[in-house]
Enzyme design. Sequence first.
Site: not given
Lengths: 383, 383
Positions: A146, A168, A179, A259, A378, A383
């Site tokens: 992702t 992942k 996740t 991230e 995040n 959006s």
Amino acid sequence: MSITTARGFRSSGVAAGLKSTGKPDVAVVVNDGPDRHAAAVFTANRVAAAPVHWSRQVIGDGRADAVVLNSGGANACTGPEGFQDTHATAEHAADLLGVSGTDVLVCSTGLIGLRLPMERLLSGIRDAVGALSADGGPAAAEAIMTTDSVAKTAEMTGGGYAVGGMAKGAGMLAPGLATMLVVITTDAVLPQDTLDGALREAVRTTFNRADSDGCMSTNDTVILMASGASETTPEPAEFQERLRAVCADLARQLIADAEGAAHDIAIEVVNAASEEDAEEVGRAVARSNLFKAAIFGQDPNWGRVLSAVGTTGARFEADQLDVSMNGVQICRSGGIGEDRDLVDLAPREVRVVIDLHAGAETATIWTNDLTHDYVHENSAYSS
Amino acid sequence: MSITTARGFRSSGVAAGLKSTGKPDVAVVVNDGPDRHAAAVFTANRVAAAPVHWSRQVIGDGRADAVVLNSGGANACTGPEGFQDTHATAEHAADLLGVSGTDVLVCSTGLIGLRLPMERLLSGIRDAVGALSADGGPAAAEAIMTTDSVAKTAEMTGGGYAVGGMAKGAGMLAPGLATMLVVITTDAVLPQDTLDGALREAVRTTFNRADSDGCMSTNDTVILMASGASETTPEPAEFQERLRAVCADLARQLIADAEGAAHDIAIEVVNAASEEDAEEVGRAVARSNLFKAAIFGQDPNWGRVLSAVGTTGARFEADQLDVSMNGVQICRSGGIGEDRDLVDLAPREVRVVIDLHAGAETATIWTNDLTHDYVHENSAYSS
């Protein structure tokens, strides 16, 4: 080769149009046996996604013939309709593979609270089953990504059998950031109850100690499947060690790709009265936003370490705590130690050692720093 | 007038050179009686600062004649020498005031792990004692600021007596962001044990439910002092309500001034089976970095609310959870509700209502969003 390093497995990854980018988003893993033993560990989140509810039922008898995984949608908080979507996914794959739907595990990852586009998904599964091959591991690892910047695979071979895996996500099993999905395969000959115990033990000290941002996902799943195709029966302890090594390798890759992170931080708690104490202390520090922001700023702010340690119930005396960062003991006996300017926090990997002086147990929690990019990624994700 | 609204109190704030900016950094509050009743609540952090250890001893007999507060240094993790510094601070103030050192409370705030410049501090206390006046409340409120952008005061009068207070910090008592220091005064006639119970109850539902970033300070202190100078004895329930209102006002100001925040978020948990359940759920959401970053991005990501709720042990069924943001019910029965595009997250104040459908109890936790400015301020604080 990851999950297809072990004999007896085929895999594939295809683009089904679930992701707006057009990148691969559906993977299938098939165990061709002769054994179909499997074990799995799931998120502890009570708001679990539909595929988690489904897969918990499937794994109940210790058998799994295949796994269907999709990115581009978590199928979480989607109500009874979402569960029906997962059920239809499993049955569709089972029909194509000629197995029972109750032996097909399902994993999903992506945004919570959106129904999956089922027509595309079912069509993608048909394509993925058609593309199954004994060297399809890398394609599957790519299809489950992702926000991951790289596909994550690991493998260990030797002694006549192999253990391989793919992962992942960027976080942990319980809790977890976004996740985390992991599939591990082996061609070793192992009874199901050995698999289950080995997986739980391996997860406990690897994925469960990778705590990127303290958030627990609705979809986290770690699956272990054994085909027996090598006809080799390893010593349980040796298999346990190899499984743990593959899990640790994958967990480290998750932290390295978290991230927006600029640092990977190992918080090593030593001389604790119990392993639980060590883990509690490490996790408390890993969840301190003030500490994590300080590491981003390359500020060896040991006061924020101590103030996090002080929130725990672990056995220690405040005036006996030692803290070192990247080899410099900046806090001694709960007070000022070496000159903080000696600490170099420029490297990506940071090692914080906290000595509780309360026993002989140890645990290491891996986390990331809190950065502008974390906030950026995040705050704009859905959006 | 804040802490000098109530009769019987004098206060002052001066610049002693503890802050590199030259701004005021030492405050003194004196209770001239006739009563010297006092109560205090301290951080639950086991790594408590020297002034917390000292003030815990002072408050033991329910009497306090004065409080000395300094910004520019927390005097935490400073070992036995740090405790001696606090002791010397109290004795010095006591000598100047003609009271006993064991009746002088001390509060410090600033960076952890640095000794205080005692010569400057003691000199500053002499200046502050010389500057004491019956309208010195605002000067004291200014002198305890650290990263605060405004001084925080509150007061309520009527019925013949007053309650006033001042606060610094941006966070909570247990846990707390940086240090929260609060002094509240009243001229009501109240026995010490009434003060103690009233303070604990007021703190429980105000400061303890303001959770800006989940971090617990080493120095948090809330002090309540009663002079009896009004000669008015209020009904305990009425006093409790007024004290709670002043605490709630100050707590709201702390959230509104939290470091780097762009939103103040009220997480209101309703229809919980117990108040503890409601508080646990609200706090879990308040500590989700993913949720907090989403609010910063004005993204009504209710999936992140549910995944935080799911980590708690509160009584609820996942398929009965309702969530609304700023009046729009975007999650109904654990699934998709109203169109998320209807939610306007532009205003600074955001109200999230979580309905557990498990009882009749309620609690509201206040928190802030996770922003670029938060990361910036907290990655550069000590450097």
